[in-house]
Design an enzyme around this catalytic site. Structure first.
Site, PDB file in Angstrom:
ATOM      1  N   ASP A  34       0.873  -1.163   0.000  1.00  0.00           N
ATOM      2  CA  ASP A  34       0.000   0.000   0.000  1.00  0.00           C
ATOM      3  C   ASP A  34       0.920   1.225   0.000  1.00  0.00           C
ATOM      4  O   ASP A  34       2.104   1.120   0.322  1.00  0.00           O
ATOM      5  CB  ASP A  34      -0.879  -0.025   1.248  1.00  0.00           C
ATOM      6  CG  ASP A  34      -1.697   1.231   1.423  1.00  0.00           C
ATOM      7  OD1 ASP A  34      -2.309   1.688   0.438  1.00  0.00           O
ATOM      8  OD2 ASP A  34      -1.702   1.784   2.544  1.00  0.00           O
ATOM      9  N   ASP A  36      -0.241   5.030   0.850  1.00  0.00           N
ATOM     10  CA  ASP A  36      -0.549   6.023   1.889  1.00  0.00           C
ATOM     11  C   ASP A  36      -0.414   5.425   3.284  1.00  0.00           C
ATOM     12  O   ASP A  36      -0.962   4.354   3.580  1.00  0.00           O
ATOM     13  CB  ASP A  36      -1.967   6.560   1.699  1.00  0.00           C
ATOM     14  CG  ASP A  36      -2.121   7.316   0.390  1.00  0.00           C
ATOM     15  OD1 ASP A  36      -1.222   8.096   0.054  1.00  0.00           O
ATOM     16  OD2 ASP A  36      -3.143   7.114  -0.295  1.00  0.00           O
TER      17      ASP A  36
END
Length: 242
Positions: A34, A36
């Site tokens: 991922d 963020d």
């Protein structure tokens, strides 16, 4: 738990199946991150929202999506409709506030690459903001699975590409299915901080939850292994080199 004693992990390590996650990481041929609050130490859309003067409204929607209390596609559409970011505004935002890597991230990606593991960025964020991050890390832009903001001929916001797998809930497992098929990978890892990252197992063989930026209790409870510092992963990978 059969973890080699020479691997200096927190005591006790946290997770539903730490040993399996470590073994999967050691043999992984693809590692998906991922972006963020994992690769970078903030939420890209929140940075953009602050730049546009709409930080509070968007932050509330981001939190709802990350905690799993709101379907991702609903939160994405609501946030973008609120912001309506132009191409110029995004470029100005990135110039004024370059996204910062989470501590240890650059070293981790380098070690993964040195060991021949392929690194992917799988994000509900925006490709236009993630590409500069991938460039810093030496990750091929073809290894980015993220959302594409659409602009008209004048560069004004014109929606987003709903064909991207990450544009809807359960998008990350769909993206990993594509990655697995195209790369013919045997063992895949998903690393991230949010509920949408946890959804990626399967097809990921293991989900490593990351709480170094934000600890999300729902994620902590379901992660095979939950870490707050990338040094834990580095220690495992460096043990593999011995």
């Amino acid at each position: 738990m059969n973890i080699p004693s020479s691997i200096d992990l927190p005591t006790p390590p946290i997770g539903q199946n730490v040993e399996a996650a470590i073994q999967a990481l050691l043999r992984a041929d693809a590692v998906c991150f991922d972006v963020d609050s994992t690769v970078i130490d903030e939420e890209g859309i929140d940075v953009l929202a602050e730049h546009l003067g709409k930080g509070q409204q968007v932050s509330e929607l981001t939190l709802a999506a990350m905690e799993g209390g709101m379907k991702f596609q609903e939160a994405l559409a609501a946030r973008l409709n609120l912001l309506e970011p132009s191409q110029q505004a995004i470029m100005e935002c990135l110039e004024a506030h370059p996204l910062k890597l989470t501590s240890g991230m650059a070293d981790l990606v380098q070690v993964l690459a040195d060991q021949g593991k392929h690194v992917y960025l799988v994000s509900g964020g925006f490709r236009i903001m993630i590409e500069p991050v991938a460039d810093v890390l030496g990750i091929n832009p073809r290894n980015i699975y993220a959302n594409t903001i659409l602009f008209d001929d004048a560069g004004k916001y014109a929606g987003f590409d709903t064909n991207e797998p990450t544009s809807a809930d359960m998008g990350k497992p769909k993206a990993l299915e594509i990655i697995k098929k195209l790369g013919n990978y045997e063992t895949m890892i998903m690393i991230g901080d949010g509920a949408t990252d946890a959804q990626a197992k399967p097809p990921a063989n293991a989900f490593i939850g990351f709480g170094g930026v934000a600890v999300r209790e729902k994620v902590k409870k379901v992660a095979d292994w939950f870490v707050t510092d990338f040094s834990d992963l580095l220690q495992v990978l460096q043990y593999n080199e011995k």
